[in-house]
Design an enzyme around this catalytic site. Sequence first.
Site, PDB file in Angstrom:
ATOM      1  N   ASP A  44      43.255  37.040 -34.096  1.00 42.56           N
ATOM      2  CA  ASP A  44      42.991  35.651 -34.468  1.00 42.56           C
ATOM      3  C   ASP A  44      41.678  35.524 -35.223  1.00 42.56           C
ATOM      4  OD1 ASP A  44      45.338  35.064 -33.261  1.00 42.56           O
ATOM      5  OD2 ASP A  44      44.510  33.884 -31.618  1.00 42.56           O
ATOM      6  N   HIS A  87      48.986  35.660 -29.105  1.00 48.09           N
ATOM      7  CA  HIS A  87      47.592  35.462 -29.466  1.00 48.09           C
ATOM      8  C   HIS A  87      46.779  36.686 -29.046  1.00 48.09           C
ATOM      9  CE1 HIS A  87      47.402  30.869 -30.060  1.00 48.09           C
ATOM     10  NE2 HIS A  87      48.662  31.272 -30.161  1.00 48.09           N
ATOM     11  N   HIS A 132      48.956  35.001 -24.347  1.00 50.44           N
ATOM     12  CA  HIS A 132      48.286  36.240 -24.755  1.00 50.44           C
ATOM     13  C   HIS A 132      48.945  37.517 -24.238  1.00 50.44           C
ATOM     14  CE1 HIS A 132      46.592  36.331 -20.707  1.00 50.44           C
ATOM     15  NE2 HIS A 132      45.968  35.184 -20.912  1.00 50.44           N
ATOM     16  N   GLU A 146      40.166  35.108 -25.650  1.00 50.82           N
ATOM     17  CA  GLU A 146      41.350  34.794 -24.855  1.00 50.82           C
ATOM     18  C   GLU A 146      40.879  34.638 -23.413  1.00 50.82           C
ATOM     19  OE1 GLU A 146      44.197  34.028 -26.067  1.00 50.82           O
ATOM     20  OE2 GLU A 146      43.771  34.679 -28.115  1.00 50.82           O
TER      21      GLU A 146
END
Length: 236
Positions: A157, A152, A57, A9
């Site tokens: 992920d 996210h 995020h 991220e």
Amino acid sequence: MRQIVLDTETTGLNPRSGDRIIEVGCVEIINRRLTGNNFHTYINPERDSEEGALAVHGLTTEFLSDKPKFAEIADELRDYVKDAEIIIHNAPFDLGFLDAELERLGLPRFAQHVRFVTDTLVQAKEMHPGKRNSLDSLCERYGISNAHRALHGALLDAELLAEVYLAMTRGQNSLTIDLAVANDGAAESAAQIAIPVGEMIVLQATEEEVAEHEAVLDKLDKEVKGSCVWRTASTN
């Protein structure tokens, strides 16, 4: 074979304009099995996230302020991924950020620390041309639940991508049976049964089955006026 599924991220979309990595998540696969030996860290990027990235995020500057800087985790990350195959969805994005972080430290590019990099987005486009191939779309296509993915997260992920990758590639290491069912008059794939080759039970042919097989080969020999390819292959 050791494989590492990796995701990051970031504070934004462009490392060249100063955007930084704020989270790294890695999931280890050995011989197509998840080991649980994962790597995960948040990182202080020393800058704010862009508004659009923050909405994705949810990692605020305040939350990241007491986390280690990339320089503090670089060696641990390099040791963890060393000589492994790295699996990334849309690899150029993550590699661009990893290379930029390593360059700041005077270290070689990320690909020089690993065996090679596999991009699952490229694989998915080849397998499903013309279809949506985002991680969410692939989870839906392969029946992998991502209901808990409100925001996210690099480790989350990576875990989802690991399951997607194993589903995408299961035919490489197993024999599969596709079951087709009619749906409003159209045949669709309903399920796929995957049996690892090492777990398969091999049954010997009966004398009657061997005799029937030989009879078929005799007929083929007669038609080709010689030995058919099956007899030739069986003697090599």
